[in-house]
Write a protein that holds these residues in place. Structure first.
Motif, PDB file in Angstrom:
ATOM      1  N   HIS A  78      44.862 -39.692 -48.127  1.00 17.24           N
ATOM      2  CA  HIS A  78      45.207 -38.547 -48.968  1.00 17.24           C
ATOM      3  C   HIS A  78      46.411 -37.764 -48.461  1.00 17.24           C
ATOM      4  O   HIS A  78      47.226 -37.305 -49.249  1.00 17.24           O
ATOM      5  N   GLU A 126      51.608 -35.690 -49.408  1.00 15.52           N
ATOM      6  CA  GLU A 126      50.377 -36.075 -50.094  1.00 15.52           C
ATOM      7  C   GLU A 126      50.597 -37.385 -50.828  1.00 15.52           C
ATOM      8  O   GLU A 126      51.629 -37.586 -51.479  1.00 15.52           O
ATOM      9  N   THR A 140      49.710 -39.486 -53.900  1.00 14.07           N
ATOM     10  CA  THR A 140      49.217 -39.080 -55.224  1.00 14.07           C
ATOM     11  C   THR A 140      48.766 -40.237 -56.102  1.00 14.07           C
ATOM     12  O   THR A 140      48.251 -40.011 -57.195  1.00 14.07           O
ATOM     13  N   LYS A 185      47.742 -31.869 -55.199  1.00 15.02           N
ATOM     14  CA  LYS A 185      46.594 -32.245 -56.021  1.00 15.02           C
ATOM     15  C   LYS A 185      45.278 -31.992 -55.314  1.00 15.02           C
ATOM     16  O   LYS A 185      44.254 -31.783 -55.970  1.00 15.02           O
TER      17      LYS A 185
END
Length: 482
Positions: free
Chosen positions: A395, A415, A417, A455
């Motif tokens: 992640h 991050e 995604t 996110k």
């Protein structure tokens, strides 16, 4: 024998003080005429004083000679039942007698230091003991019996530590590795091990090391480290620390990337402080060095093959076994080969919040390295499938770097995604922006948000972890440079 110093004061040749005479101060510039302004004279910093190698060699020879004579006179088995103070008192008298026998005069301070050094030979790790006890030293690099370097505050410097010869150095290495059931010899000339205090050691000896045994020691702080300490050291700003605490608490899988000595293990230790104390954590390492601060931790360590080439237990074996131990999180010290596939499987099968490290120069390179290591597992898997595994398992990717001024910094929080076609998509949330060099060569810059709302914020909010949106606002007031 008496040897004169530069000032003409007599000094014992084998004296204990290994500090060389300081370089004389630079001459002051002559005064300018009253009618003219005095010119600005830039005086270069004084050069480090040269190490008196002859003096050190004489002292090392004396110490080794007395040590060998001492072994012949004392009962080594009795040392195990005595404290260092008791052994020191008994040995002090013997050393005094032996100095008289060889007609070698030392003053009280020098004799006391000589006894301490001989105690280090008997009970500890010889010439390395003072370096291991110095909390300001982070790395010890022994290139040969007569060439030792240290890293202090990010800078490497040579020190006056000496071994009598290669055999002396090899004996100290053997003493280190035997304590953790490892060995080093011509049939197994490379070894990774650890000391009792958690310091990591690597040794390589002839015939692979051409100039004699080579030893590297990575020391670790004896006091637990957390995010606040990294903020205080300037490794990251408080805003990044707050985000990383949320990442760990929300059980995001984390990959920490960086070069050698960039602080990957330190970051892993600091982040582990945010793991809930009720979770079961299993750590897997080649040589145990992680210092997790929870009680419910199971530590596993690999085992090399024996002299017959049997009995090896590698990281991949331990990852597979760890999944049968009901872990909430698996922490792999460093992925190097096929265990990357098993680690991704663990991250994808309910072990959220797992963490590992990898050697890489950028977040994108880190994912490429993991993909390459999946290929080392021997499993027939297409590149697209491998990338899909990576994209769903990892992640957050952290990038660490040791800057040119010696400081270690977090330089990126990225991050993962998802996937688009066969490409893994990433977005950088924070990035260290360099702004030049200071007057003393320090790197100027700051960690800045890229204006992207990650996110994983949805997962954080669902778990009751509410981070202010202003943390990711690039137009907010600039934070002080870290």
């Amino acid at each position: 024998m008496i040897w004169p110093t530069k000032r003409g004061t007599p000094a014992v040749a084998t004296g204990i003080d290994t500090t060389a005479t300081a370089a004389p101060p630079p001459p002051k510039p002559s005064a300018a005429p009253a009618a003219e302004a005095a010119p600005v004279v830039k005086v270069p910093p004084p050069k480090p004083a040269a190490i008196d190698t002859q003096r050190l060699d004489r002292y090392t020879e004396l110490k080794v000679t007395l040590h060998q004579k001492l072994i012949e006179r004392i009962n080594l088995a009795a040392l195990e039942t005595m404290s260092r103070e008791q052994v020191g008192r008994d040995i002090g008298d013997i050393v005094t007698d032996m100095l008289k026998e060889i007609n070698h005069a030392l003053n009280m301070t020098e004799r006391r230091q000589l006894v301490e050094d001989i105690l280090d030979e008997l009970l500890g790790l010889g010439p390395l003991e003072p370096l291991l006890k110095d909390p300001t030293i982070s790395d010890i690099m022994v290139n040969s019996a007569t060439m030792v370097f240290i890293e202090r505050r990010g800078k490497i410097e040579e020190v006056g530590t000496r071994f009598a010869n290669d055999a002396h150095l090899l004996r100290i290495i053997g003493k280190m590795v035997s304590r953790v059931g490892r060995r080093v010899d011509e049939s197994s000339p490379m070894v990774d091990a650890r000391l009792a205090d958690g310091s990591r050691i690597n040794a390589i000896i002839p015939p692979l090391a051409l100039d004699g045994p080579v030893l590297s020691i990575r020391k670790f702080s004896k006091t637990p480290i957390d995010m606040d300490k990294l903020v205080g050291l300037g490794s990251m700003p408080a805003s990044c620390a707050e985000v990383l605490r949320g990442v760990v608490a929300s059980r995001r899988n984390v990959l920490i990337a960086g070069g050698t000595g960039s602080g990957k293990t330190t970051m892993l230790n600091a982040m582990s402080a945010s793991i809930d104390s009720h979770e079961r954590v299993v750590t897997i390492e080649d040589s145990a060095e992680l210092q997790l601060q929870q009680r419910h931790v199971v530590r596993l360590e690999t085992r090399p093959a024996n002299i017959e080439g049997r009995g090896e237990v590698n990281q991949r074996d331990l990852v597979k076994n760890a999944l049968r131990m009901r872990p909430d999180r698996v922490i792999l010290g460093e992925i190097r080969s096929g265990e990357a596939f098993d680690m991704l499987q663990a991250m994808n099968t309910g072990h959220d919040g797992s963490m590992t490290t990898v050697h890489a120069n950028t977040p994108r390179d880190a994912l490429s390295r993991v993909e390459q290591m999946i290929g080392m597992s021997g499993i027939d898997i297409s590149p697209k499938s491998a990338r899909a595994q990576i994209a769903s398992a990892i992640h957050v990717v952290l990038q660490l770097e040791r800057l040119s001024d010696g400081r270690r910094k977090l330089t990126s929080i990225a991050e993962v995604t998802g996937m688009e076609g066969e490409i893994i998509l990433m977005q950088e949330i924070f990035k260290f922006v360099r702004e030049g060099l200071g007057p003393n060569g320090e790197v100027l810059g700051e960690m800045r948000p890229m204006g992207i709302r990650p996110k994983f914020m949805e997962v954080l909010n669902a778990r009751g972890i509410n981070l202010p949106s202003s943390l990711f606002d690039p137009y907010r007031a600039k934070t002080p440079p870290a």
